[in-house]
Design a protein around this motif. Structure first.
Motif, PDB file in Angstrom:
ATOM      1  N   LEU A  43     -11.944   4.718  -0.768  1.00  0.00           N
ATOM      2  CA  LEU A  43     -10.725   4.414   0.510  1.00  0.00           C
ATOM      3  C   LEU A  43     -10.070   4.512  -0.391  1.00  0.00           C
ATOM      4  O   LEU A  43      -8.600   4.471  -0.037  1.00  0.00           O
ATOM      5  N   LEU A  44     -10.685   3.146  -1.540  1.00  0.00           N
ATOM      6  CA  LEU A  44      -8.941   2.547  -2.396  1.00  0.00           C
ATOM      7  C   LEU A  44      -8.708   3.918  -3.696  1.00  0.00           C
ATOM      8  O   LEU A  44      -7.294   3.817  -3.643  1.00  0.00           O
ATOM      9  N   ASN A  45     -10.091   4.467  -3.651  1.00  0.00           N
ATOM     10  CA  ASN A  45      -9.502   5.998  -4.570  1.00  0.00           C
ATOM     11  C   ASN A  45      -8.521   6.640  -3.613  1.00  0.00           C
ATOM     12  O   ASN A  45      -7.367   6.939  -4.260  1.00  0.00           O
ATOM     13  N   ALA A  48      -4.603   4.259  -3.385  1.00  0.00           N
ATOM     14  CA  ALA A  48      -4.125   4.568  -4.781  1.00  0.00           C
ATOM     15  C   ALA A  48      -3.919   5.902  -4.671  1.00  0.00           C
ATOM     16  O   ALA A  48      -2.355   6.696  -5.803  1.00  0.00           O
ATOM     17  N   VAL A  49      -4.076   7.540  -4.516  1.00  0.00           N
ATOM     18  CA  VAL A  49      -3.517   8.738  -4.741  1.00  0.00           C
ATOM     19  C   VAL A  49      -2.734   8.832  -3.683  1.00  0.00           C
ATOM     20  O   VAL A  49      -1.232   8.940  -4.338  1.00  0.00           O
ATOM     21  N   GLY A 304      -4.006   1.016 -12.312  1.00  0.00           N
ATOM     22  CA  GLY A 304      -2.597   0.941 -12.283  1.00  0.00           C
ATOM     23  C   GLY A 304      -2.201   1.242 -11.341  1.00  0.00           C
ATOM     24  O   GLY A 304      -1.357   0.189 -10.513  1.00  0.00           O
ATOM     25  N   ALA A 305      -2.305   2.332 -10.455  1.00  0.00           N
ATOM     26  CA  ALA A 305      -1.730   2.717  -8.958  1.00  0.00           C
ATOM     27  C   ALA A 305      -2.892   1.779  -7.901  1.00  0.00           C
ATOM     28  O   ALA A 305      -2.190   0.850  -6.634  1.00  0.00           O
ATOM     29  N   LEU A 306      -3.875   1.671  -8.351  1.00  0.00           N
ATOM     30  CA  LEU A 306      -5.078   0.300  -7.400  1.00  0.00           C
ATOM     31  C   LEU A 306      -4.054  -1.530  -7.657  1.00  0.00           C
ATOM     32  O   LEU A 306      -4.841  -2.065  -6.663  1.00  0.00           O
TER      33      LEU A 306
END
Length: 317
Positions: A43-45, A48-49, A304-306
């Protein structure tokens, strides 16, 4: 063993992975922890996207779909295991068991097949990015990415339906109706039949070879071309950058197919049904849990996105 027709069968017995009652809580906690980590990591991936516009590219489009597929595959299998362990269910009716045979493998095979094709699509994306960088945006356009995703899903669904339609609804069963699993798995049910399963086995091996071999061949071809192109690069910096963009994907591919090979070898050399079942369970648990960690640890863009959504959490508290 003396055969008996399926009309005489009233119930099957689910043995799980162990008879030891002291190991049941440990197994429950292990499965629950694995499931929660898998869902949270993937879910975090996806978050992030979605949240970072810099990641709105074909590579991360396929990555987010891979994460979603991992969540679906884990959700299809692990919660059912948890329910059966908690309730200590050991018997299931004939109708209920064959209902699981028809529907559960359909979802499992769909998501396994979809993951297989997504890995091939991601390898093709890296091939185009490294071998044809000037044409990357032209070739990997949104229409092609969407088409690859839809075709992957359709082929996976058709494959799963073919397996489910070949479920042994018309076969005779022997007296031994013990299933060394938490639910009625197609392969285990076929082993309990006393009828000829030649057609079932041919279909299973043919489709597995075709739909597993073609994507794997595509991945091998893509990386053969990538390595050839990278080795011709004049600068070491260019080589490192090219290889670094493929590192995460190569790790995920190695884990996915390596675990599959391990399951196959285990089933070939071991006569223990429980050991084979454990190997199969690991195949649908370990890669799905590790994939988000592999990408987050080896990909600076994902890292960086996370940080952005994580940093926003205190402001909502």
């Amino acid at each position: 063993m003396e055969p008996r027709n399926h009309t005489d069968v009233s119930e099957f017995f689910l043995l799980g992975l162990t008879d030891d009652p002291e190991l049941q809580p440990l197994l429950f906690n292990l499965l629950l922890s694995t499931y929660l980590v898998t869902v949270l990591g993937n879910l975090l991936n996806i978050l992030a996207v979605i949240s970072d516009s810099h990641l709105h590219s074909p590579m991360y489009f396929f990555l987010s779909n891979l994460s979603f597929t991992d969540i679906c595959l884990s959700t299809t299998t692990i919660p059912k295991m948890l329910v059966n362990i908690q309730a200590q269910i050991q018997s299931i009716s004939y109708t209920g068991c064959l209902t699981q045979v028809c529907f559960a493998p359909c979802f499992v095979l769909t998501f396994v097949g979809l993951e297989n094709f997504l890995l091939a699509a991601m390898a093709y994306d890296r091939y185009v990015a490294i071998c044809h960088p000037l044409r990357y945006t032209v070739i990997m356009n949104p229409q092609l990415c969407g088409l690859l995703m839809v075709l992957s899903l359709l082929i996976s669904i058709v494959n799963a339906l073919l397996h489910s339609l070949m479920a042994p609804l018309w076969l005779s069963f022997c007296k031994d109706l013990d299933i060394p699993h938490f639910f009625c798995e197609l392969g285990q049910i076929i082993k309990l039949t006393c009828s000829d399963t030649l057609i079932n086995n041919i279909l299973v091996y043919f489709l597995a070879s075709l739909l597993g071999g073609v994507p794997l061949s595509g991945i091998i071809f893509s990386y053969t071309q990538i390595f050839s192109s990278v080795l011709r690069m004049p600068s070491d910096g260019g080589k490192y950058k090219a290889f670094s963009t493929c590192g995460s994907h190569l790790s995920v591919v190695s884990l996915f197919y390596g675990t599959a090979v391990g399951v196959y070898i285990s089933s070939a050399v071991s006569d223990s049904s429980r050991k084979n079942t454990m190997a199969s369970v690991m195949y649908i648990m370990i890669p799905q849990m590790m994939n988000p960690f592999i990408y987050s640890q080896r990909n600076s863009d994902i890292q960086g996105a996370l940080k952005k959504p994580v940093c926003r959490i205190p402001s909502f508290l």
